[in-house]
Motif scaffolding. Structure first.
Motif, PDB file in Angstrom:
ATOM      1  N   PRO A  51     -12.472   9.434  -7.351  1.00 58.58           N
ATOM      2  CA  PRO A  51     -12.010  10.632  -6.621  1.00 58.58           C
ATOM      3  C   PRO A  51     -13.149  11.301  -5.891  1.00 58.58           C
ATOM      4  O   PRO A  51     -14.284  11.370  -6.390  1.00 58.58           O
ATOM      5  CB  PRO A  51     -11.459  11.519  -7.748  1.00 58.58           C
ATOM      6  CG  PRO A  51     -11.101  10.577  -8.848  1.00 58.58           C
ATOM      7  CD  PRO A  51     -12.115   9.475  -8.779  1.00 58.58           C
ATOM      8  N   GLY A  52     -12.875  11.792  -4.676  1.00 62.74           N
ATOM      9  CA  GLY A  52     -13.907  12.440  -3.877  1.00 62.74           C
ATOM     10  C   GLY A  52     -14.312  13.793  -4.455  1.00 62.74           C
ATOM     11  O   GLY A  52     -13.510  14.489  -5.070  1.00 62.74           O
TER      12      GLY A  52
ATOM     13  N   THR B 152      -5.693  11.131 -14.415  1.00 63.17           N
ATOM     14  CA  THR B 152      -6.076  12.062 -13.347  1.00 63.17           C
ATOM     15  C   THR B 152      -4.901  12.945 -12.940  1.00 63.17           C
ATOM     16  O   THR B 152      -5.071  14.140 -12.669  1.00 63.17           O
ATOM     17  CB  THR B 152      -6.604  11.301 -12.116  1.00 63.17           C
ATOM     18  OG1 THR B 152      -5.648  10.297 -11.727  1.00 63.17           O
ATOM     19  CG2 THR B 152      -7.923  10.635 -12.402  1.00 63.17           C
TER      20      THR B 152
ATOM     21  N   THR C  67      -6.842   2.432  -5.110  1.00 58.66           N
ATOM     22  CA  THR C  67      -7.593   1.603  -4.159  1.00 58.66           C
ATOM     23  C   THR C  67      -8.966   1.218  -4.706  1.00 58.66           C
ATOM     24  O   THR C  67      -9.784   0.663  -3.966  1.00 58.66           O
ATOM     25  CB  THR C  67      -7.752   2.344  -2.824  1.00 58.66           C
ATOM     26  OG1 THR C  67      -8.438   3.586  -3.046  1.00 58.66           O
ATOM     27  CG2 THR C  67      -6.407   2.620  -2.185  1.00 58.66           C
TER      28      THR C  67
ATOM     29  N   HIS D  50     -11.377   3.309  -5.860  1.00 59.45           N
ATOM     30  CA  HIS D  50     -12.447   4.244  -5.546  1.00 59.45           C
ATOM     31  C   HIS D  50     -12.402   5.436  -6.495  1.00 59.45           C
ATOM     32  O   HIS D  50     -11.344   5.804  -7.013  1.00 59.45           O
ATOM     33  CB  HIS D  50     -12.344   4.733  -4.107  1.00 59.45           C
ATOM     34  CG  HIS D  50     -12.472   3.643  -3.094  1.00 59.45           C
ATOM     35  ND1 HIS D  50     -11.384   2.911  -2.641  1.00 59.45           N
ATOM     36  CD2 HIS D  50     -13.553   3.135  -2.455  1.00 59.45           C
ATOM     37  CE1 HIS D  50     -11.794   2.014  -1.759  1.00 59.45           C
ATOM     38  NE2 HIS D  50     -13.108   2.120  -1.633  1.00 59.45           N
TER      39      HIS D  50
ATOM     40  N   SER E 173      -6.847   7.404  -4.654  1.00 62.31           N
ATOM     41  CA  SER E 173      -8.191   6.822  -4.601  1.00 62.31           C
ATOM     42  C   SER E 173      -8.405   5.842  -5.756  1.00 62.31           C
ATOM     43  O   SER E 173      -9.061   4.810  -5.578  1.00 62.31           O
ATOM     44  CB  SER E 173      -9.250   7.932  -4.644  1.00 62.31           C
ATOM     45  OG  SER E 173      -9.220   8.624  -5.876  1.00 62.31           O
ATOM     46  N   VAL E 174      -7.831   6.138  -6.910  1.00 60.95           N
ATOM     47  CA  VAL E 174      -7.974   5.228  -8.051  1.00 60.95           C
ATOM     48  C   VAL E 174      -7.205   3.931  -7.803  1.00 60.95           C
ATOM     49  O   VAL E 174      -7.682   2.840  -8.148  1.00 60.95           O
ATOM     50  CB  VAL E 174      -7.484   5.912  -9.350  1.00 60.95           C
ATOM     51  CG1 VAL E 174      -7.523   4.928 -10.520  1.00 60.95           C
ATOM     52  CG2 VAL E 174      -8.335   7.126  -9.671  1.00 60.95           C
TER      53      VAL E 174
ATOM     54  N   GLU F  15      -4.372  12.798  -3.727  1.00 61.47           N
ATOM     55  CA  GLU F  15      -5.510  12.021  -3.207  1.00 61.47           C
ATOM     56  C   GLU F  15      -6.342  11.399  -4.333  1.00 61.47           C
ATOM     57  O   GLU F  15      -6.778  10.251  -4.231  1.00 61.47           O
ATOM     58  CB  GLU F  15      -6.399  12.914  -2.343  1.00 61.47           C
ATOM     59  CG  GLU F  15      -7.610  12.183  -1.767  1.00 61.47           C
ATOM     60  CD  GLU F  15      -8.553  13.123  -1.039  1.00 61.47           C
ATOM     61  OE1 GLU F  15      -8.063  14.067  -0.405  1.00 61.47           O
ATOM     62  OE2 GLU F  15      -9.781  12.913  -1.125  1.00 61.47           O
ATOM     63  N   ILE F  16      -6.549  12.181  -5.409  1.00 61.53           N
ATOM     64  CA  ILE F  16      -7.391  11.636  -6.485  1.00 61.53           C
ATOM     65  C   ILE F  16      -6.702  10.447  -7.165  1.00 61.53           C
ATOM     66  O   ILE F  16      -7.354   9.495  -7.596  1.00 61.53           O
ATOM     67  CB  ILE F  16      -7.758  12.711  -7.524  1.00 61.53           C
ATOM     68  CG1 ILE F  16      -6.524  13.312  -8.175  1.00 61.53           C
ATOM     69  CG2 ILE F  16      -8.606  13.801  -6.885  1.00 61.53           C
ATOM     70  CD1 ILE F  16      -6.845  14.312  -9.281  1.00 61.53           C
TER      71      ILE F  16
ATOM     72  N   ARG G 121      -4.666  17.256  -2.423  1.00 62.35           N
ATOM     73  CA  ARG G 121      -5.847  16.738  -3.123  1.00 62.35           C
ATOM     74  C   ARG G 121      -5.462  16.175  -4.488  1.00 62.35           C
ATOM     75  O   ARG G 121      -6.117  15.261  -4.993  1.00 62.35           O
ATOM     76  CB  ARG G 121      -6.868  17.863  -3.285  1.00 62.35           C
ATOM     77  CG  ARG G 121      -7.343  18.420  -1.946  1.00 62.35           C
ATOM     78  CD  ARG G 121      -8.017  17.334  -1.106  1.00 62.35           C
ATOM     79  NE  ARG G 121      -8.563  17.865   0.134  1.00 62.35           N
ATOM     80  CZ  ARG G 121      -9.455  17.236   0.883  1.00 62.35           C
ATOM     81  NH1 ARG G 121      -9.887  16.038   0.514  1.00 62.35           N
ATOM     82  NH2 ARG G 121      -9.890  17.778   2.006  1.00 62.35           N
TER      83      ARG G 121
ATOM     84  N   GLU H 229       0.825  -1.203   0.000  1.00 59.34           N
ATOM     85  CA  GLU H 229       0.000   0.000   0.000  1.00 59.34           C
ATOM     86  C   GLU H 229       0.863   1.259   0.000  1.00 59.34           C
ATOM     87  O   GLU H 229       0.547   2.245  -0.679  1.00 59.34           O
ATOM     88  CB  GLU H 229      -0.920   0.007   1.230  1.00 59.34           C
ATOM     89  CG  GLU H 229      -1.946  -1.117   1.253  1.00 59.34           C
ATOM     90  CD  GLU H 229      -1.354  -2.444   1.710  1.00 59.34           C
ATOM     91  OE1 GLU H 229      -0.180  -2.449   2.153  1.00 59.34           O
ATOM     92  OE2 GLU H 229      -2.052  -3.468   1.615  1.00 59.34           O
TER      93      GLU H 229
ATOM     94  N   GLN I 148      -6.780   0.950 -14.086  1.00 60.24           N
ATOM     95  CA  GLN I 148      -6.300   1.796 -12.992  1.00 60.24           C
ATOM     96  C   GLN I 148      -5.016   2.534 -13.387  1.00 60.24           C
ATOM     97  O   GLN I 148      -4.848   3.718 -13.068  1.00 60.24           O
ATOM     98  CB  GLN I 148      -6.045   0.951 -11.741  1.00 60.24           C
ATOM     99  CG  GLN I 148      -7.323   0.497 -11.052  1.00 60.24           C
ATOM    100  CD  GLN I 148      -7.041  -0.421  -9.875  1.00 60.24           C
ATOM    101  OE1 GLN I 148      -6.413  -1.482 -10.032  1.00 60.24           O
ATOM    102  NE2 GLN I 148      -7.492  -0.050  -8.706  1.00 60.24           N
TER     103      GLN I 148
END
Length: 240
Positions: free
Chosen positions: A210-211, A133, A206, A208, A203-204, A199-200, A196, A44, A126
Protein backbone atom coordinates in the motif's frame (compact mmCIF):
# COMPACT_ATOMS: atom_id res chain seq x y z
CA UNK A 1 -16.77 -7.24 31.29
CA UNK A 2 -16.05 -5.46 28.01
CA UNK A 3 -15.58 -8.87 26.37
CA UNK A 4 -19.09 -9.91 27.38
CA UNK A 5 -20.44 -6.58 26.16
CA UNK A 6 -18.79 -7.01 22.73
CA UNK A 7 -20.05 -10.59 22.53
CA UNK A 8 -23.59 -9.43 23.29
CA UNK A 9 -23.49 -6.66 20.68
CA UNK A 10 -22.01 -8.94 18.02
CA UNK A 11 -24.74 -11.54 18.59
CA UNK A 12 -27.43 -8.85 18.41
CA UNK A 13 -26.03 -7.47 15.15
CA UNK A 14 -25.46 -10.79 13.38
CA UNK A 15 -28.96 -12.01 14.29
CA UNK A 16 -30.43 -9.06 12.39
CA UNK A 17 -31.67 -10.40 9.03
CA UNK A 18 -31.62 -6.92 7.50
CA UNK A 19 -27.95 -6.56 8.42
CA UNK A 20 -27.04 -9.87 6.72
CA UNK A 21 -28.92 -8.97 3.55
CA UNK A 22 -27.74 -5.36 3.32
CA UNK A 23 -24.08 -5.86 4.16
CA UNK A 24 -23.33 -9.37 2.87
CA UNK A 25 -25.85 -10.52 0.26
CA UNK A 26 -26.21 -7.18 -1.57
CA UNK A 27 -22.45 -6.54 -2.12
CA UNK A 28 -21.95 -10.15 -3.26
CA UNK A 29 -24.88 -9.88 -5.71
CA UNK A 30 -23.70 -6.51 -7.04
CA UNK A 31 -20.16 -7.83 -7.47
CA UNK A 32 -21.29 -10.86 -9.48
CA UNK A 33 -23.60 -8.72 -11.63
CA UNK A 34 -21.12 -5.92 -12.32
CA UNK A 35 -18.35 -8.34 -13.30
CA UNK A 36 -20.39 -10.66 -15.51
CA UNK A 37 -22.55 -8.26 -17.50
CA UNK A 38 -21.67 -5.97 -20.39
CA UNK A 39 -18.33 -7.55 -21.23
CA UNK A 40 -16.68 -6.41 -17.95
CA UNK A 41 -15.00 -9.76 -17.51
CA UNK A 42 -11.26 -9.04 -17.59
CA UNK A 43 -9.37 -10.72 -14.71
CA UNK A 44 -7.95 -7.37 -13.55
CA UNK A 45 -11.43 -5.85 -13.41
CA UNK A 46 -12.80 -8.84 -11.49
CA UNK A 47 -10.03 -8.56 -8.90
CA UNK A 48 -10.34 -4.77 -8.55
CA UNK A 49 -14.14 -4.92 -8.37
CA UNK A 50 -13.89 -7.70 -5.77
CA UNK A 51 -11.88 -5.41 -3.52
CA UNK A 52 -14.21 -2.47 -4.21
CA UNK A 53 -17.34 -4.45 -3.35
CA UNK A 54 -15.73 -5.98 -0.25
CA UNK A 55 -14.89 -2.42 0.81
CA UNK A 56 -18.49 -1.39 0.08
CA UNK A 57 -19.81 -4.23 2.26
CA UNK A 58 -17.41 -3.29 5.06
CA UNK A 59 -18.47 0.36 4.76
CA UNK A 60 -22.15 -0.56 5.17
CA UNK A 61 -21.48 -2.91 8.09
CA UNK A 62 -19.32 -0.33 9.87
CA UNK A 63 -21.90 2.45 9.48
CA UNK A 64 -24.69 0.15 10.72
CA UNK A 65 -23.06 0.18 14.17
CA UNK A 66 -24.22 3.79 14.45
CA UNK A 67 -27.82 2.82 13.80
CA UNK A 68 -27.63 0.40 16.72
CA UNK A 69 -26.11 3.10 18.93
CA UNK A 70 -28.95 5.52 18.10
CA UNK A 71 -31.59 2.86 18.78
CA UNK A 72 -29.95 2.04 22.14
CA UNK A 73 -29.91 5.72 23.00
CA UNK A 74 -33.64 6.02 22.25
CA UNK A 75 -34.56 2.88 24.20
CA UNK A 76 -32.60 3.90 27.30
CA UNK A 77 -30.01 1.11 26.94
CA UNK A 78 -27.17 3.64 27.02
CA UNK A 79 -28.43 5.00 30.36
CA UNK A 80 -28.46 1.43 31.68
CA UNK A 81 -24.86 0.98 30.54
CA UNK A 82 -23.82 4.11 32.45
CA UNK A 83 -24.84 2.55 35.76
CA UNK A 84 -22.74 -0.57 35.07
CA UNK A 85 -19.08 -0.78 36.17
CA UNK A 86 -18.01 -0.06 32.58
CA UNK A 87 -16.51 3.37 31.96
CA UNK A 88 -17.68 5.53 29.02
CA UNK A 89 -14.39 4.78 27.26
CA UNK A 90 -15.05 1.04 27.59
CA UNK A 91 -18.56 1.46 26.19
CA UNK A 92 -17.29 3.34 23.13
CA UNK A 93 -14.38 0.93 22.73
CA UNK A 94 -16.79 -1.98 22.96
CA UNK A 95 -18.87 -0.51 20.16
CA UNK A 96 -15.78 0.03 18.01
CA UNK A 97 -14.66 -3.57 18.64
CA UNK A 98 -18.15 -4.76 17.69
CA UNK A 99 -17.84 -2.86 14.44
CA UNK A 100 -14.47 -4.44 13.75
CA UNK A 101 -16.02 -7.90 14.12
CA UNK A 102 -19.20 -7.43 12.11
CA UNK A 103 -17.37 -6.05 9.05
CA UNK A 104 -15.59 -9.38 8.57
CA UNK A 105 -18.55 -11.35 7.10
CA UNK A 106 -19.08 -8.60 4.53
CA UNK A 107 -15.41 -8.67 3.48
CA UNK A 108 -15.08 -12.45 3.44
CA UNK A 109 -18.38 -12.95 1.57
CA UNK A 110 -17.23 -10.92 -1.44
CA UNK A 111 -13.72 -12.38 -1.40
CA UNK A 112 -15.21 -15.88 -1.42
CA UNK A 113 -17.43 -14.95 -4.36
CA UNK A 114 -14.37 -13.71 -6.22
CA UNK A 115 -12.40 -16.86 -5.62
CA UNK A 116 -15.22 -19.39 -6.08
CA UNK A 117 -17.33 -17.88 -8.88
CA UNK A 118 -15.16 -15.34 -10.69
CA UNK A 119 -11.89 -17.28 -10.80
CA UNK A 120 -9.87 -14.55 -9.13
CA UNK A 121 -6.46 -16.11 -8.57
CA UNK A 122 -4.27 -14.74 -5.79
CA UNK A 123 -1.51 -16.24 -3.71
CA UNK A 124 -2.52 -17.39 -0.24
CA UNK A 125 -0.68 -14.48 1.38
CA UNK A 126 -2.46 -12.02 -0.90
CA UNK A 127 -5.90 -13.30 0.12
CA UNK A 128 -4.91 -12.98 3.77
CA UNK A 129 -3.37 -9.52 3.42
CA UNK A 130 -6.29 -8.17 1.35
CA UNK A 131 -8.73 -9.32 4.05
CA UNK A 132 -6.51 -7.88 6.78
CA UNK A 133 -6.01 -4.49 5.12
CA UNK A 134 -9.74 -4.12 4.41
CA UNK A 135 -10.53 -5.14 7.96
CA UNK A 136 -8.13 -2.64 9.53
CA UNK A 137 -8.98 0.06 6.98
CA UNK A 138 -12.68 -0.05 7.92
CA UNK A 139 -12.01 1.54 11.33
CA UNK A 140 -12.64 5.16 10.19
CA UNK A 141 -16.12 4.21 8.95
CA UNK A 142 -16.96 2.49 12.24
CA UNK A 143 -16.02 5.72 14.03
CA UNK A 144 -18.15 7.75 11.59
CA UNK A 145 -21.14 5.46 12.23
CA UNK A 146 -20.66 5.68 16.01
CA UNK A 147 -20.48 9.46 15.78
CA UNK A 148 -23.73 9.60 13.81
CA UNK A 149 -25.39 7.27 16.30
CA UNK A 150 -24.45 9.32 19.36
CA UNK A 151 -25.29 12.66 17.75
CA UNK A 152 -28.54 11.90 15.89
CA UNK A 153 -31.86 10.19 16.54
CA UNK A 154 -32.44 6.64 15.33
CA UNK A 155 -34.43 7.85 12.32
CA UNK A 156 -32.00 10.55 11.24
CA UNK A 157 -29.03 8.25 11.86
CA UNK A 158 -30.50 5.81 9.34
CA UNK A 159 -30.87 8.57 6.76
CA UNK A 160 -27.38 9.94 7.47
CA UNK A 161 -25.81 6.48 7.22
CA UNK A 162 -27.52 5.80 3.88
CA UNK A 163 -26.28 9.14 2.56
CA UNK A 164 -22.74 8.46 3.83
CA UNK A 165 -22.82 4.91 2.48
CA UNK A 166 -23.96 5.77 -1.04
CA UNK A 167 -22.02 9.04 -1.26
CA UNK A 168 -18.70 7.60 -0.09
CA UNK A 169 -19.15 4.42 -2.18
CA UNK A 170 -19.86 6.25 -5.44
CA UNK A 171 -17.42 9.13 -4.89
CA UNK A 172 -14.70 6.76 -3.75
CA UNK A 173 -15.05 4.56 -6.84
CA UNK A 174 -16.11 1.39 -5.01
CA UNK A 175 -18.72 0.57 -7.64
CA UNK A 176 -17.00 1.81 -10.80
CA UNK A 177 -13.39 2.65 -11.72
CA UNK A 178 -12.50 6.27 -11.01
CA UNK A 179 -10.91 6.34 -14.48
CA UNK A 180 -14.47 6.72 -15.81
CA UNK A 181 -14.98 9.91 -13.76
CA UNK A 182 -14.45 13.40 -15.21
CA UNK A 183 -11.13 14.94 -14.24
CA UNK A 184 -12.43 17.19 -11.44
CA UNK A 185 -14.36 14.31 -9.82
CA UNK A 186 -11.38 11.97 -10.14
CA UNK A 187 -9.20 14.53 -8.33
CA UNK A 188 -11.79 14.89 -5.57
CA UNK A 189 -12.15 11.12 -5.25
CA UNK A 190 -8.46 10.74 -4.41
CA UNK A 191 -9.01 12.57 -1.12
CA UNK A 192 -11.91 10.39 0.02
CA UNK A 193 -11.30 7.64 2.60
CA UNK A 194 -13.18 5.07 0.52
CA UNK A 195 -11.01 5.59 -2.56
CA UNK A 196 -7.85 5.06 -0.53
CA UNK A 197 -9.50 2.23 1.42
CA UNK A 198 -10.01 0.27 -1.81
CA UNK A 199 -6.63 1.34 -3.18
CA UNK A 200 -4.70 -0.39 -0.40
CA UNK A 201 -6.54 -3.65 -1.13
CA UNK A 202 -6.11 -3.40 -4.91
CA UNK A 203 -2.39 -2.72 -4.48
CA UNK A 204 -2.04 -6.03 -2.64
CA UNK A 205 -3.84 -7.94 -5.43
CA UNK A 206 -1.26 -6.58 -7.89
CA UNK A 207 1.64 -7.59 -5.63
CA UNK A 208 2.49 -4.10 -4.38
CA UNK A 209 2.63 -2.63 -0.88
CA UNK A 210 0.00 0.00 0.00
CA UNK A 211 1.18 3.51 -0.84
CA UNK A 212 2.27 5.87 1.93
CA UNK A 213 -0.07 8.58 0.65
CA UNK A 214 -3.06 6.24 0.83
CA UNK A 215 -2.22 5.19 4.37
CA UNK A 216 -1.68 8.81 5.44
CA UNK A 217 -5.04 9.94 4.03
CA UNK A 218 -6.84 7.07 5.77
CA UNK A 219 -5.08 7.96 9.05
CA UNK A 220 -6.21 11.60 8.74
CA UNK A 221 -9.82 10.53 8.14
CA UNK A 222 -9.62 8.10 11.08
CA UNK A 223 -8.49 10.97 13.33
CA UNK A 224 -11.30 13.23 12.07
CA UNK A 225 -14.01 10.59 12.47
CA UNK A 226 -12.60 9.54 15.85
CA UNK A 227 -12.81 13.14 17.08
CA UNK A 228 -16.35 13.36 15.73
CA UNK A 229 -17.32 10.16 17.61
CA UNK A 230 -15.77 11.38 20.88
CA UNK A 231 -17.44 14.81 20.69
CA UNK A 232 -20.77 13.22 19.79
CA UNK A 233 -20.53 10.83 22.73
CA UNK A 234 -19.86 13.67 25.19
CA UNK A 235 -22.82 15.60 23.79
CA UNK A 236 -25.02 12.52 24.06
CA UNK A 237 -23.95 11.99 27.70
CA UNK A 238 -25.20 15.49 28.54
CA UNK A 239 -28.54 15.19 26.79
CA UNK A 240 -29.57 11.50 26.85
Amino acid sequence: MITEYVRLEVRRTLRDTGFAIGTIAVPVMMYLLFTNLGGQNEPEWKAASMVGMAAYGALGAALSIGTGVAEDKGSGWLRQLRITPMSPRQVVTGRALTGSVVVLPAILGVLLAGGLFNDVHLAAWQWAVVALTLWLGSLPFTLLGIGNGYRLTAQTTGVANIACNLGLAVLGGLWFPVSLFPGWLRALSEYTPTNRFAEIGVSVTTGHAPGVTALAIIAVWAALFGTYAAVSYRRSARTA
